[in-house]
Motif scaffolding. Structure first.
Motif, PDB file in Angstrom:
ATOM      1  N   SER A  64     -17.219  -5.507  -8.951  1.00 23.37           N
ATOM      2  CA  SER A  64     -16.241  -4.979  -9.900  1.00 23.37           C
ATOM      3  C   SER A  64     -15.716  -3.624  -9.451  1.00 23.37           C
ATOM      4  N   LEU A  65     -16.623  -2.673  -9.251  1.00 24.70           N
ATOM      5  CA  LEU A  65     -16.200  -1.321  -8.885  1.00 24.70           C
ATOM      6  C   LEU A  65     -15.528  -1.303  -7.512  1.00 24.70           C
ATOM      7  N   GLY A  66     -15.976  -2.169  -6.604  1.00 26.75           N
ATOM      8  CA  GLY A  66     -15.384  -2.205  -5.272  1.00 26.75           C
ATOM      9  C   GLY A  66     -13.934  -2.654  -5.276  1.00 26.75           C
ATOM     10  N   ARG A  67     -13.513  -3.336  -6.321  1.00 27.44           N
ATOM     11  CA  ARG A  67     -12.122  -3.788  -6.400  1.00 27.44           C
ATOM     12  C   ARG A  67     -11.148  -2.622  -6.513  1.00 27.44           C
ATOM     13  N   ILE A  68     -11.598  -1.528  -7.076  1.00 28.42           N
ATOM     14  CA  ILE A  68     -10.720  -0.358  -7.160  1.00 28.42           C
ATOM     15  C   ILE A  68     -10.338   0.092  -5.753  1.00 28.42           C
ATOM     16  N   VAL A  69     -11.323   0.118  -4.866  1.00 26.19           N
ATOM     17  CA  VAL A  69     -11.079   0.537  -3.479  1.00 26.19           C
ATOM     18  C   VAL A  69     -10.294  -0.528  -2.719  1.00 26.19           C
ATOM     19  N   SER A  70     -10.701  -1.804  -2.856  1.00 32.75           N
ATOM     20  CA  SER A  70     -10.027  -2.857  -2.082  1.00 32.75           C
ATOM     21  C   SER A  70      -8.577  -3.028  -2.514  1.00 32.75           C
ATOM     22  N   GLY A  71      -8.287  -2.826  -3.795  1.00 37.53           N
ATOM     23  CA  GLY A  71      -6.899  -2.915  -4.255  1.00 37.53           C
ATOM     24  C   GLY A  71      -6.035  -1.824  -3.647  1.00 37.53           C
ATOM     25  N   ALA A  72      -6.549  -0.594  -3.646  1.00 34.51           N
ATOM     26  CA  ALA A  72      -5.796   0.521  -3.070  1.00 34.51           C
ATOM     27  C   ALA A  72      -5.629   0.356  -1.561  1.00 34.51           C
ATOM     28  N   LEU A  73      -6.677  -0.114  -0.878  1.00 32.81           N
ATOM     29  CA  LEU A  73      -6.591  -0.312   0.565  1.00 32.81           C
ATOM     30  C   LEU A  73      -5.620  -1.436   0.928  1.00 32.81           C
ATOM     31  N   THR A  74      -5.468  -2.424   0.048  1.00 31.52           N
ATOM     32  CA  THR A  74      -4.514  -3.504   0.298  1.00 31.52           C
ATOM     33  C   THR A  74      -3.094  -2.980   0.323  1.00 31.52           C
ATOM     34  N   ASP A  75      -2.780  -2.007  -0.537  1.00 35.30           N
ATOM     35  CA  ASP A  75      -1.462  -1.374  -0.498  1.00 35.30           C
ATOM     36  C   ASP A  75      -1.213  -0.711   0.853  1.00 35.30           C
ATOM     37  N   ARG A  76      -2.270  -0.207   1.472  1.00 36.72           N
ATOM     38  CA  ARG A  76      -2.138   0.535   2.726  1.00 36.72           C
ATOM     39  C   ARG A  76      -2.220  -0.370   3.953  1.00 36.72           C
ATOM     40  N   LEU A  77      -3.211  -1.278   3.965  1.00 43.53           N
ATOM     41  CA  LEU A  77      -3.503  -2.065   5.171  1.00 43.53           C
ATOM     42  C   LEU A  77      -2.906  -3.467   5.141  1.00 43.53           C
ATOM     43  N   GLY A  78      -2.580  -3.957   3.970  1.00 41.98           N
ATOM     44  CA  GLY A  78      -2.057  -5.318   3.853  1.00 41.98           C
ATOM     45  C   GLY A  78      -3.154  -6.321   3.573  1.00 41.98           C
ATOM     46  N   GLY A  79      -2.786  -7.444   2.955  1.00 43.54           N
ATOM     47  CA  GLY A  79      -3.757  -8.446   2.572  1.00 43.54           C
ATOM     48  C   GLY A  79      -4.450  -9.099   3.747  1.00 43.54           C
ATOM     49  N   PHE A 197       6.245  -6.855   2.637  1.00 40.68           N
ATOM     50  CA  PHE A 197       5.169  -5.874   2.554  1.00 40.68           C
ATOM     51  C   PHE A 197       5.515  -4.626   3.352  1.00 40.68           C
ATOM     52  N   THR A 198       5.387  -3.485   2.695  1.00 40.73           N
ATOM     53  CA  THR A 198       5.568  -2.190   3.340  1.00 40.73           C
ATOM     54  C   THR A 198       4.324  -1.359   3.088  1.00 40.73           C
ATOM     55  N   PRO A 199       3.626  -0.946   4.151  1.00 43.84           N
ATOM     56  CA  PRO A 199       2.400  -0.172   3.934  1.00 43.84           C
ATOM     57  C   PRO A 199       2.667   1.097   3.132  1.00 43.84           C
ATOM     58  N   ASN A 200       1.851   1.318   2.126  1.00 43.54           N
ATOM     59  CA  ASN A 200       1.932   2.538   1.336  1.00 43.54           C
ATOM     60  C   ASN A 200       0.888   3.503   1.888  1.00 43.54           C
ATOM     61  N   PRO A 335       4.744  -1.069 -11.926  1.00 41.71           N
ATOM     62  CA  PRO A 335       5.684  -0.628 -10.886  1.00 41.71           C
ATOM     63  C   PRO A 335       5.303  -1.244  -9.546  1.00 41.71           C
ATOM     64  N   ALA A 336       6.294  -1.675  -8.769  1.00 40.76           N
ATOM     65  CA  ALA A 336       6.030  -2.401  -7.525  1.00 40.76           C
ATOM     66  C   ALA A 336       5.152  -1.611  -6.571  1.00 40.76           C
ATOM     67  N   SER A 337       5.339  -0.291  -6.495  1.00 33.92           N
ATOM     68  CA  SER A 337       4.584   0.520  -5.540  1.00 33.92           C
ATOM     69  C   SER A 337       3.136   0.721  -5.953  1.00 33.92           C
ATOM     70  N   ASN A 338       2.800   0.365  -7.184  1.00 32.51           N
ATOM     71  CA  ASN A 338       1.454   0.587  -7.694  1.00 32.51           C
ATOM     72  C   ASN A 338       0.699  -0.706  -7.984  1.00 32.51           C
ATOM     73  N   VAL A 339       1.256  -1.854  -7.584  1.00 34.37           N
ATOM     74  CA  VAL A 339       0.629  -3.121  -7.950  1.00 34.37           C
ATOM     75  C   VAL A 339      -0.798  -3.208  -7.426  1.00 34.37           C
TER      76      VAL A 339
END
Length: 398
Positions: A64-79, A197-200, A335-339
């Motif tokens: 559960s808690l790890g999803r916070i990190v994996s979600g944010a990293l997906t915005d940066r690194l891609g799925g 996809f655009t890396p954030n 917002p799209a940039s925060n999904v």
């Protein structure tokens, strides 16, 4: 060039969504390895109801808690990168839990079970990945199909006790570890990020703080904690519940738990697709009403097999529809940039919603009367509180 090669090169939404769903299913199987074997471990390790509940809940916490990190990293690194990374990182905990189970060591089961939460973080990767491949009008469908990767819990409930009976505890975990390795290989060969996809590259912590400032994040987190948390909790704890209440064997309890999980899996894309046509809040509200009603009926211990099956499978259908509805709502309102960041927080809340019910069920278990009525009625009350929030606070939040 074959049609498959063309789909990989040009990027097919269907192929990528199907493969992402497969990755989710295998990782959910790994995440739920302890639950189906909990009746066996409770007997061989002589565990109390509370000890067994804690063992089942440990992977849920990290997942559960790890999803916070994996979600944010997906915005940066891609799925694509995250799917490969999570699948590979899950191999060691899966093998370690198998070793602990073979040694019948409760302390090691708690330690390695904590690490087994890693495959549970996969969900926060797939939602933004699926969103990026589909236009907004189809995202309820896309997230619903990806969410059907929850079928991994049904696969685990059905096959894990049987595989242990055929091959033993450690070989079963090695089979799942091999499936994770093969899955990572498939991602390397065939999975691609969407052209959209655009890396954030913004720093992760400010992004998370920004997502936490949004009202939508906390509203959806609350609702998802109820519906997905209920699914996770029952998928993990139902084998113990069925064994205690109805005195079925571990294999028979696993079969019935698989039916519960499969019903929720089938219902999830239905909830997502309906939310593309009907306001998601109505889908989620109906889910909460049905969940509360079934929890109350379950508290009366309906007879096995027809009565109990009807109640729990109906509850699973309502929970599945609700999970699809909530994430369709997330996709519409975020917002799209925060999904990715919002998805990570919301899915973490869903997992945490599944962490506490097994503990509560274990603590409130009435051994004298062989009853889980208190825990079930608390679930009903929580669902009705969520319904009241929708009616009072979210009337104009479309």
């Amino acid at each position: 060039m074959t049609s498959l090669q063309a789909a990989v090169r040009t990027g097919s939404p269907t192929l990528n969504l199907a493969l992402a769903t497969w990755v989710s299913a295998i990782n959910f199987w790994a995440w739920n390895l302890i639950g189906p074997l909990s009746p066996r471990y409770a007997d061989t390790m002589d565990l109390s109801s509370t000890q067994a509940s804690l063992m089942v809940a440990m992977p849920i916490l990290v997942g559960s808690l790890g999803r916070i990190v994996s979600g944010a990293l997906t915005d940066r690194l891609g799925g694509r990168t995250m799917f490969i990374g999570v699948s590979l990182a899950s191999i060691v905990p899966v093998v370690a839990v198998g070793l602990a189970g073979s040694m019948e060591s409760y302390p090691l089961m708690l330690v390695f079970g904590f690490l087994l939460g890693i495959p549970g973080t996969i969900f926060a990767v797939g939602i933004p990945f699926a969103n990026s491949w589909y236009v907004p009008a189809r995202r309820g469908f896309a997230t619903g199909v990806f969410g059907a990767g929850m079928v991994g819990t049904a696969v685990s409930a059905f096959f894990t006790p049987r595989l242990v009976g055929w091959f033993g505890v450690l070989p079963t975990h090695l089979i799942v570890a091999a499936a994770l390795a093969v899955t990572a290989g498939l991602c390397i060969l065939f999975l691609r990020n969407s052209p959209e996809f655009t890396p954030n590259t913004d720093p992760v912590l400010p992004k998370l703080r920004g997502a936490m400032k949004l009202r939508v994040t906390w509203e959806m987190s609350f609702l998802y904690a109820v519906v997905f948390g209920g699914f996770v909790a029952f998928s993990s704890y139902l084998p113990t519940y069925i064994k205690n209440i109805y005195e079925f064997s571990a294999v028979d309890a696993g079969t019935r738990t698989a039916a519960f999980a499969l019903a929720a899996v089938i219902a999830r894309p239905i909830g997502g697709a309906l939310s593309d046509r009907i306001a998601p809040k109505y889908i989620v509200a109906a889910s909460l009403i049905g969940t509360a009603a079934m929890a109350v009926l379950a508290s009366f211990k309906p007879p096995a097999d027809v009565g109990s099956a009807a109640v729990f499978i109906t509850m699973a259908l309502f929970l599945g529809i609700g999970t699809g509805g909530v994430f369709a709502w997330v996709a519409q309102r975020s917002p799209a940039s925060n999904v990715g960041s919002i998805t990570g927080i919301v899915s973490a809340a869903g997992g945490l919603g599944g962490y506490f019910p097994p503990l509560i069920m274990g603590i409130t278990y009435d051994e004298a009367n062989n009853s889980y009525a208190v825990g079930l009625l608390l679930l009903a009350a929580t669902a009705l509180a969520a319904l009241l929030y929708i009616v009072v606070k979210l009337r104009h939040a479309e």
